[in-house]
Design an enzyme around this catalytic site. Structure first.
Site, PDB file in Angstrom:
ATOM      1  N   ARG A  35      37.353  40.258  25.811  1.00  0.00           N
ATOM      2  CA  ARG A  35      36.900  38.896  26.145  1.00  0.00           C
ATOM      3  C   ARG A  35      36.265  38.211  24.925  1.00  0.00           C
ATOM      4  O   ARG A  35      36.470  37.030  24.684  1.00  0.00           O
ATOM      5  CB  ARG A  35      35.880  38.938  27.285  1.00  0.00           C
ATOM      6  CG  ARG A  35      36.344  39.677  28.524  1.00  0.00           C
ATOM      7  CD  ARG A  35      36.583  38.753  29.709  1.00  0.00           C
ATOM      8  NE  ARG A  35      36.696  39.511  30.940  1.00  0.00           N
ATOM      9  CZ  ARG A  35      37.803  40.137  31.352  1.00  0.00           C
ATOM     10  NH1 ARG A  35      38.903  40.066  30.646  1.00  0.00           N
ATOM     11  NH2 ARG A  35      37.811  40.809  32.495  1.00  0.00           N
ATOM     12  N   GLU A 180      35.001  49.064  46.144  1.00  0.00           N
ATOM     13  CA  GLU A 180      35.941  48.052  45.652  1.00  0.00           C
ATOM     14  C   GLU A 180      37.356  48.591  45.459  1.00  0.00           C
ATOM     15  O   GLU A 180      37.682  49.150  44.405  1.00  0.00           O
ATOM     16  CB  GLU A 180      35.455  47.451  44.316  1.00  0.00           C
ATOM     17  CG  GLU A 180      36.413  46.369  43.803  1.00  0.00           C
ATOM     18  CD  GLU A 180      36.021  45.768  42.459  1.00  0.00           C
ATOM     19  OE1 GLU A 180      35.072  46.259  41.828  1.00  0.00           O
ATOM     20  OE2 GLU A 180      36.667  44.798  42.055  1.00  0.00           O
ATOM     21  N   LYS A 222      34.190  45.183  48.633  1.00  0.00           N
ATOM     22  CA  LYS A 222      34.609  44.178  47.643  1.00  0.00           C
ATOM     23  C   LYS A 222      36.109  44.287  47.514  1.00  0.00           C
ATOM     24  O   LYS A 222      36.634  45.355  47.172  1.00  0.00           O
ATOM     25  CB  LYS A 222      33.922  44.457  46.302  1.00  0.00           C
ATOM     26  CG  LYS A 222      34.406  43.584  45.160  1.00  0.00           C
ATOM     27  CD  LYS A 222      33.433  43.591  44.002  1.00  0.00           C
ATOM     28  CE  LYS A 222      33.997  42.855  42.806  1.00  0.00           C
ATOM     29  NZ  LYS A 222      33.001  42.603  41.769  1.00  0.00           N
ATOM     30  N   SER A 264      37.490  37.980  41.815  1.00  0.00           N
ATOM     31  CA  SER A 264      38.355  36.842  41.480  1.00  0.00           C
ATOM     32  C   SER A 264      39.709  37.306  40.944  1.00  0.00           C
ATOM     33  O   SER A 264      40.710  36.611  41.128  1.00  0.00           O
ATOM     34  CB  SER A 264      37.671  35.861  40.526  1.00  0.00           C
ATOM     35  OG  SER A 264      37.236  36.468  39.332  1.00  0.00           O
ATOM     36  N   GLY A 265      39.758  38.428  40.261  1.00  0.00           N
ATOM     37  CA  GLY A 265      41.020  39.107  39.955  1.00  0.00           C
ATOM     38  C   GLY A 265      42.049  38.352  39.135  1.00  0.00           C
ATOM     39  O   GLY A 265      43.227  38.645  39.247  1.00  0.00           O
ATOM     40  N   GLY A 266      41.622  37.367  38.341  1.00  0.00           N
ATOM     41  CA  GLY A 266      42.583  36.626  37.526  1.00  0.00           C
ATOM     42  C   GLY A 266      42.873  35.223  38.052  1.00  0.00           C
ATOM     43  O   GLY A 266      43.651  34.478  37.450  1.00  0.00           O
ATOM     44  N   ARG A 296      35.103  37.219  36.099  1.00  0.00           N
ATOM     45  CA  ARG A 296      35.693  36.157  35.279  1.00  0.00           C
ATOM     46  C   ARG A 296      35.459  34.751  35.841  1.00  0.00           C
ATOM     47  O   ARG A 296      35.146  33.823  35.104  1.00  0.00           O
ATOM     48  CB  ARG A 296      37.197  36.411  35.115  1.00  0.00           C
ATOM     49  CG  ARG A 296      37.508  37.476  34.125  1.00  0.00           C
ATOM     50  CD  ARG A 296      38.894  38.018  34.292  1.00  0.00           C
ATOM     51  NE  ARG A 296      39.021  38.880  35.455  1.00  0.00           N
ATOM     52  CZ  ARG A 296      40.142  39.494  35.817  1.00  0.00           C
ATOM     53  NH1 ARG A 296      41.243  39.315  35.121  1.00  0.00           N
ATOM     54  NH2 ARG A 296      40.170  40.292  36.860  1.00  0.00           N
TER      55      ARG A 296
HETATM   56  P1  13P Z   1      36.776  39.632  38.537  1.00  0.00           P
HETATM   57  O1  13P Z   1      36.097  38.668  39.461  1.00  0.00           O
HETATM   58  O2  13P Z   1      36.886  39.146  37.124  1.00  0.00           O
HETATM   59  O3  13P Z   1      38.049  40.178  39.107  1.00  0.00           O
HETATM   60  O4  13P Z   1      35.792  40.880  38.381  1.00  0.00           O
HETATM   61  C1  13P Z   1      35.220  41.423  39.487  1.00  0.00           C
HETATM   62  C2  13P Z   1      34.974  42.847  39.268  1.00  0.00           C
HETATM   63  O5  13P Z   1      33.854  43.290  39.368  1.00  0.00           O
HETATM   64  C3  13P Z   1      36.097  43.731  38.955  1.00  0.00           C
HETATM   65  O6  13P Z   1      35.682  45.061  39.094  1.00  0.00           O
END
Ligand code: 13P
Length: 344
Positions: A35, A180, A222, A264-266, A296
């Site tokens: 990043r 998660e 999550k 958010s995953g991208g 992100r």
């Molecule tokens: P993102 O919201 O960027 O997907 O990250 C969440 C997260 O904690 C991934 O493990």
């Protein structure tokens, strides 16, 4: 069994309190390096400290952020801001300190395109140490990729078992487990495929919860929203994402879990907010709080605004506060796009 289930339930409820969600700021060293590199910032300990400090000291952030997930290095820093360690800074602001405790992923032998999350060996001891450093909740991430040949049942079973065992160690140590399992957006699959895989994954997860005696009332899920693959020709409106996501969750998630927080995953920051809002607008009479635990989507505008320069800190903090506020409103289903342009 947890020593004090009531205390864990209180933390769980506070993490998904109305109007609040979780910041994931637990990027591992290779991820934060990636990043930073995109912005020409070198990933030194000092730069990482400066960036985490920017996020954790943003004025008023505690109005929208209930807890922050940290990476090992951040929780261990003896002094982050004002000579205090991170957990202390957060606690003084009423933000609950959390820690990512998995040890990353490895390729699963014999199963191309599939991965296994490691970190169970010695986990009990590490959790004790993290409690000593001030953590009150933890996170363990499992990644499920959709391809022609994946996911397979044995790999799903292995990863969901890992999540349940991790959750048991957390509850025993006095930490709330965030569990998660993430179905990745990568690929050209359609939204129905994402829904089917997520449902199958969650059904296995909650079967493992039961088998391994996890207390769902003292855990948070999550998970990904239900979306078409990134490279699919299909586009889904927030209303469609909301409908598919709620149907999937209702079909497979324990009603005893107090809250579901999305990753958010991208998705872009705006997509993540619009989709969370649509989910909450559509969700009536669901047993869970539906909130966010974005990495992100909460950080991106702030990270770009900062770009490693001390003179940009205040501007970057404004960007972070704005995203936190927009997601707080969306988490209650009250977001409108025009709010994005309102001056605060
Ligand atoms: P993102 O919201 O960027 O997907 O990250 C969440 C997260 O904690 C991934 O493990």
């Amino acid at each position: 069994m947890p020593a004090d289930i009531t205390a864990l339930q209180e933390i769980t409820k506070a993490l998904v309190a109305p109007g609040k969600g979780i910041l994931a700021a637990d990027e591992s060293l290779p991820t934060i390096e990636k990043r930073f590199k995109a912005l020409g910032v070198e990933s030194t300990e000092e730069e990482r400290r400066a960036y985490r400090e920017l996020l954790f000291t943003t004025p008023e952030i505690e109005k929208y952020i209930s807890g922050i997930i940290m990476f090992d290095e951040t929780l261990r820093l003896a002094s982050l801001a004002q000579g205090k360690p991170a957990a202390k800074i957060l606690e003084e602001r009423g933000i609950i300190p959390g820690i990512k405790v998995d040890m990353g992923k490895v390729d699963f032998p014999g199963f191309p395109n599939e991965e296994f999350t490691q970190g169970l060996d010695g986990l009990g001891k590490r959790l004790e140490e993290y409690v000593g450093l001030g953590a009150q909740f933890a996170k363990w991430r499992v990644v499920i990729a959709i391809s022609e040949s994946s996911p397979t049942r044995p790999v799903l079973e292995a990863n969901m078992t890992g999540l349940a065992i991790y959750a048991g160690f957390c509850q025993q140590a006095g930490l709330v487990p965030i569990v998660e399992p993430e179905v990745l957006m990568d690929g050209n699959h359609d939204i129905a495929k994402c829904a089917g895989v997520t449902k199958q994954m969650l059904e296995i997860l909650f079967k493992k919860f039961f088998e391994y005696k996890i207390v769902p009332e003292a855990s948070l899920l999550k998970v990904n929203m239900i979306l078409p693959g990134k490279d699919s020709a299909q586009k889904a409106s927030p209303e469609e994402v909301a409908k598919q996501t709620l149907e999937t969750l209702k079909s497979a998630v324990s009603v005893a879990i107090p809250g579901i927080v999305f990753l958010s995953g991208g998705q872009s920051p705006l997509e993540a907010t619009a989709n969370l809002d649509a989910i909450n607008k559509l969700a009536s009479s669901v047993p869970w709080q539906l909130s966010f635990s974005y990495g992100r989507a909460l950080q991106e505008p702030a990270l770009v605004a900062w770009a490693g320069k001390v003179e940009n800190v205040a501007f970057a903090q404004k960007k972070f506060l704005k995203r936190a506020k927009m997601n707080s409103v969306a988490r209650d289903g009250k977001w409108e796009e025009r709010m994005e342009n309102e001056r605060d």
